[in-house]
Design a protein around this motif. Structure first.
Motif, PDB file in Angstrom:
ATOM      1  N   SER A  35     -17.429   3.511 -86.636  1.00 43.69           N
ATOM      2  CA  SER A  35     -16.655   4.112 -85.541  1.00 43.69           C
ATOM      3  C   SER A  35     -17.564   4.808 -84.539  1.00 43.69           C
ATOM      4  O   SER A  35     -17.387   4.652 -83.327  1.00 43.69           O
ATOM      5  CB  SER A  35     -15.654   5.134 -86.081  1.00 43.69           C
ATOM      6  N   PHE A  36     -18.523   5.587 -85.014  1.00 40.56           N
ATOM      7  CA  PHE A  36     -19.411   6.302 -84.109  1.00 40.56           C
ATOM      8  C   PHE A  36     -20.234   5.329 -83.267  1.00 40.56           C
ATOM      9  O   PHE A  36     -20.371   5.510 -82.056  1.00 40.56           O
ATOM     10  CB  PHE A  36     -20.344   7.240 -84.874  1.00 40.56           C
ATOM     11  N   LEU A  37     -20.772   4.289 -83.893  1.00 42.61           N
ATOM     12  CA  LEU A  37     -21.571   3.308 -83.159  1.00 42.61           C
ATOM     13  C   LEU A  37     -20.719   2.553 -82.139  1.00 42.61           C
ATOM     14  O   LEU A  37     -21.089   2.415 -80.978  1.00 42.61           O
ATOM     15  CB  LEU A  37     -22.228   2.323 -84.133  1.00 42.61           C
ATOM     16  N   ARG A  38     -19.567   2.076 -82.575  1.00 44.46           N
ATOM     17  CA  ARG A  38     -18.708   1.279 -81.700  1.00 44.46           C
ATOM     18  C   ARG A  38     -18.144   2.109 -80.546  1.00 44.46           C
ATOM     19  O   ARG A  38     -18.189   1.699 -79.392  1.00 44.46           O
ATOM     20  CB  ARG A  38     -17.570   0.640 -82.498  1.00 44.46           C
ATOM     21  N   ASP A  39     -17.618   3.284 -80.861  1.00 47.53           N
ATOM     22  CA  ASP A  39     -16.974   4.085 -79.827  1.00 47.53           C
ATOM     23  C   ASP A  39     -17.961   4.560 -78.766  1.00 47.53           C
ATOM     24  O   ASP A  39     -17.663   4.527 -77.572  1.00 47.53           O
ATOM     25  CB  ASP A  39     -16.244   5.281 -80.442  1.00 47.53           C
ATOM     26  N   THR A  40     -19.136   5.013 -79.191  1.00 45.96           N
ATOM     27  CA  THR A  40     -20.105   5.463 -78.192  1.00 45.96           C
ATOM     28  C   THR A  40     -20.669   4.283 -77.402  1.00 45.96           C
ATOM     29  O   THR A  40     -20.946   4.412 -76.217  1.00 45.96           O
ATOM     30  CB  THR A  40     -21.242   6.282 -78.836  1.00 45.96           C
ATOM     31  N   TYR A  41     -20.809   3.135 -78.020  1.00 45.72           N
ATOM     32  CA  TYR A  41     -21.256   1.945 -77.300  1.00 45.72           C
ATOM     33  C   TYR A  41     -20.213   1.523 -76.265  1.00 45.72           C
ATOM     34  O   TYR A  41     -20.535   1.266 -75.106  1.00 45.72           O
ATOM     35  CB  TYR A  41     -21.526   0.795 -78.281  1.00 45.72           C
ATOM     36  N   MET A  42     -18.948   1.471 -76.687  1.00 49.15           N
ATOM     37  CA  MET A  42     -17.884   1.001 -75.790  1.00 49.15           C
ATOM     38  C   MET A  42     -17.657   1.953 -74.611  1.00 49.15           C
ATOM     39  O   MET A  42     -17.193   1.536 -73.562  1.00 49.15           O
ATOM     40  CB  MET A  42     -16.575   0.792 -76.562  1.00 49.15           C
ATOM     41  N   THR A  43     -17.980   3.234 -74.777  1.00 48.36           N
ATOM     42  CA  THR A  43     -17.818   4.175 -73.674  1.00 48.36           C
ATOM     43  C   THR A  43     -19.096   4.334 -72.857  1.00 48.36           C
ATOM     44  O   THR A  43     -19.124   5.100 -71.899  1.00 48.36           O
ATOM     45  CB  THR A  43     -17.385   5.569 -74.201  1.00 48.36           C
ATOM     46  N   GLY A  44     -20.147   3.601 -73.228  1.00 49.67           N
ATOM     47  CA  GLY A  44     -21.399   3.662 -72.483  1.00 49.67           C
ATOM     48  C   GLY A  44     -22.209   4.917 -72.748  1.00 49.67           C
ATOM     49  O   GLY A  44     -23.083   5.269 -71.971  1.00 49.67           O
ATOM     50  N   ASN A  45     -21.940   5.600 -73.855  1.00 47.75           N
ATOM     51  CA  ASN A  45     -22.617   6.857 -74.167  1.00 47.75           C
ATOM     52  C   ASN A  45     -23.652   6.724 -75.266  1.00 47.75           C
ATOM     53  O   ASN A  45     -23.919   7.682 -75.972  1.00 47.75           O
ATOM     54  CB  ASN A  45     -21.578   7.914 -74.583  1.00 47.75           C
ATOM     55  N   ILE A  46     -24.246   5.566 -75.420  1.00 45.98           N
ATOM     56  CA  ILE A  46     -25.214   5.379 -76.495  1.00 45.98           C
ATOM     57  C   ILE A  46     -26.581   5.069 -75.886  1.00 45.98           C
ATOM     58  O   ILE A  46     -26.686   4.327 -74.922  1.00 45.98           O
ATOM     59  CB  ILE A  46     -24.747   4.260 -77.466  1.00 45.98           C
ATOM     60  N   GLU A  47     -27.598   5.713 -76.447  1.00 46.22           N
ATOM     61  CA  GLU A  47     -28.961   5.551 -75.929  1.00 46.22           C
ATOM     62  C   GLU A  47     -29.622   4.287 -76.473  1.00 46.22           C
ATOM     63  O   GLU A  47     -30.412   3.654 -75.797  1.00 46.22           O
ATOM     64  CB  GLU A  47     -29.811   6.760 -76.323  1.00 46.22           C
ATOM     65  N   THR A  48     -29.321   3.953 -77.707  1.00 45.74           N
ATOM     66  CA  THR A  48     -29.937   2.819 -78.396  1.00 45.74           C
ATOM     67  C   THR A  48     -28.841   1.881 -78.862  1.00 45.74           C
ATOM     68  O   THR A  48     -27.818   2.326 -79.365  1.00 45.74           O
ATOM     69  CB  THR A  48     -30.746   3.321 -79.619  1.00 45.74           C
ATOM     70  N   MET A  49     -29.053   0.596 -78.690  1.00 47.77           N
ATOM     71  CA  MET A  49     -28.051  -0.381 -79.117  1.00 47.77           C
ATOM     72  C   MET A  49     -27.795  -0.245 -80.615  1.00 47.77           C
ATOM     73  O   MET A  49     -28.721  -0.019 -81.394  1.00 47.77           O
ATOM     74  CB  MET A  49     -28.524  -1.800 -78.801  1.00 47.77           C
ATOM     75  N   PRO A  50     -26.520  -0.396 -81.026  1.00 47.93           N
ATOM     76  CA  PRO A  50     -26.190  -0.268 -82.454  1.00 47.93           C
ATOM     77  C   PRO A  50     -27.041  -1.146 -83.359  1.00 47.93           C
ATOM     78  O   PRO A  50     -27.467  -0.704 -84.423  1.00 47.93           O
ATOM     79  CB  PRO A  50     -24.715  -0.672 -82.509  1.00 47.93           C
ATOM     80  N   ARG A  51     -27.314  -2.379 -82.955  1.00 52.10           N
ATOM     81  CA  ARG A  51     -28.100  -3.266 -83.831  1.00 52.10           C
ATOM     82  C   ARG A  51     -29.501  -2.707 -84.084  1.00 52.10           C
ATOM     83  O   ARG A  51     -30.080  -2.932 -85.138  1.00 52.10           O
ATOM     84  CB  ARG A  51     -28.147  -4.678 -83.268  1.00 52.10           C
ATOM     85  N   GLU A  52     -30.051  -1.964 -83.112  1.00 48.79           N
ATOM     86  CA  GLU A  52     -31.370  -1.352 -83.301  1.00 48.79           C
ATOM     87  C   GLU A  52     -31.273  -0.130 -84.223  1.00 48.79           C
ATOM     88  O   GLU A  52     -32.146   0.093 -85.053  1.00 48.79           O
ATOM     89  CB  GLU A  52     -31.982  -0.968 -81.954  1.00 48.79           C
ATOM     90  N   LEU A  53     -30.212   0.663 -84.052  1.00 43.94           N
ATOM     91  CA  LEU A  53     -30.016   1.820 -84.938  1.00 43.94           C
ATOM     92  C   LEU A  53     -29.829   1.369 -86.383  1.00 43.94           C
ATOM     93  O   LEU A  53     -30.388   1.978 -87.303  1.00 43.94           O
ATOM     94  CB  LEU A  53     -28.799   2.634 -84.487  1.00 43.94           C
ATOM     95  N   ILE A  54     -29.051   0.317 -86.578  1.00 45.01           N
ATOM     96  CA  ILE A  54     -28.782  -0.175 -87.930  1.00 45.01           C
ATOM     97  C   ILE A  54     -30.074  -0.579 -88.638  1.00 45.01           C
ATOM     98  O   ILE A  54     -30.217  -0.368 -89.839  1.00 45.01           O
ATOM     99  CB  ILE A  54     -27.761  -1.336 -87.885  1.00 45.01           C
ATOM    100  N   LYS A  55     -31.034  -1.104 -87.895  1.00 47.53           N
ATOM    101  CA  LYS A  55     -32.315  -1.489 -88.490  1.00 47.53           C
ATOM    102  C   LYS A  55     -33.093  -0.277 -89.004  1.00 47.53           C
ATOM    103  O   LYS A  55     -33.928  -0.403 -89.887  1.00 47.53           O
ATOM    104  CB  LYS A  55     -33.169  -2.231 -87.470  1.00 47.53           C
ATOM    105  N   ARG A  56     -32.818   0.899 -88.431  1.00 44.95           N
ATOM    106  CA  ARG A  56     -33.558   2.109 -88.800  1.00 44.95           C
ATOM    107  C   ARG A  56     -32.811   2.955 -89.832  1.00 44.95           C
ATOM    108  O   ARG A  56     -33.257   4.038 -90.184  1.00 44.95           O
ATOM    109  CB  ARG A  56     -33.845   2.933 -87.540  1.00 44.95           C
ATOM    110  N   ILE A  57     -31.662   2.467 -90.272  1.00 43.77           N
ATOM    111  CA  ILE A  57     -30.852   3.199 -91.246  1.00 43.77           C
ATOM    112  C   ILE A  57     -30.871   2.441 -92.573  1.00 43.77           C
ATOM    113  O   ILE A  57     -30.753   1.221 -92.595  1.00 43.77           O
ATOM    114  CB  ILE A  57     -29.397   3.323 -90.743  1.00 43.77           C
ATOM    115  N   HIS A  58     -31.005   3.168 -93.646  1.00 41.25           N
ATOM    116  CA  HIS A  58     -30.925   2.593 -94.984  1.00 41.25           C
ATOM    117  C   HIS A  58     -29.720   3.217 -95.671  1.00 41.25           C
ATOM    118  O   HIS A  58     -29.462   4.403 -95.540  1.00 41.25           O
ATOM    119  CB  HIS A  58     -32.205   2.872 -95.770  1.00 41.25           C
ATOM    120  N   CYS A  59     -28.989   2.411 -96.389  1.00 39.77           N
ATOM    121  CA  CYS A  59     -27.790   2.909 -97.054  1.00 39.77           C
ATOM    122  C   CYS A  59     -27.830   2.507 -98.522  1.00 39.77           C
ATOM    123  O   CYS A  59     -28.131   1.361 -98.859  1.00 39.77           O
ATOM    124  CB  CYS A  59     -26.543   2.337 -96.378  1.00 39.77           C
TER     125      CYS A  59
END
Length: 163
Positions: free
Chosen positions: A114-138
């Protein structure tokens, strides 16, 4: 007025579908062999109606109860059984703190999406979600990342919840 209601309903369905697909995709990326988690990711919000969170308390409605009811429906049971999954396992998983739902202190995949999608869709994201996902481990213990990415995720959370 009727067209506006139909358009809004379609938008709500689109948003719900995007959430389900986004959460499932995150589950597939981080947990490719965790079949219960991946099935739960697809099914976790099937009990949502339009404006579900906004009106649940007022109407005395619980989307989680309806989700469990749908998971136990003959159609869904049949599909789960073809994948050697038990509906009770999915329901049990959805009731527990997990990487999907999160915990009191750990962000879950549902909210991360939700955080990635909503901020992307409103144009309020500095880094593309696909790039952030690469830097996150779950893992089962939660989401881990480096400090700059963690701070960026916190900014996304604040943007989504406070604006």
């Amino acid at each position: 007025m009727h067209i506006l209601v139909v358009a809004h309903t379609l938008l709500q369905l689109y948003i719900a579908d995007m959430n389900i697909l986004g959460v499932w995709k995150l589950a597939a990326v981080y947990f490719p062999n965790h079949h219960v988690l991946r099935a739960a990711a697809i099914l976790h919000d099937i009990g949502h109606l339009s404006f579900s969170h906004a009106v649940e308390k007022t109407l005395g409605y619980d989307h989680r109860a309806l989700t469990e009811e749908y998971i136990q429906s003959p159609e869904v049971v049949s599909i789960l059984h073809t994948a050697n999954l038990e509906p009770s396992d999915i329901i049990h998983y959805l009731r527990l703190p997990s990487p999907l739902t999160g915990t009191q202190n750990i962000l879950g995949l549902d909210h991360l999406d939700s955080f990635l999608r909503d901020t992307y869709m409103t144009g309020n994201i500095e880094t593309m979600p696909r790039e952030l996902i690469k830097r996150i481990h779950c893992s089962e213990q939660g989401i881990e990342t480096d400090e700059p990415t963690g701070l960026q995720l916190l900014r996304l959370i604040v943007q989504v919840h406070y604006y």
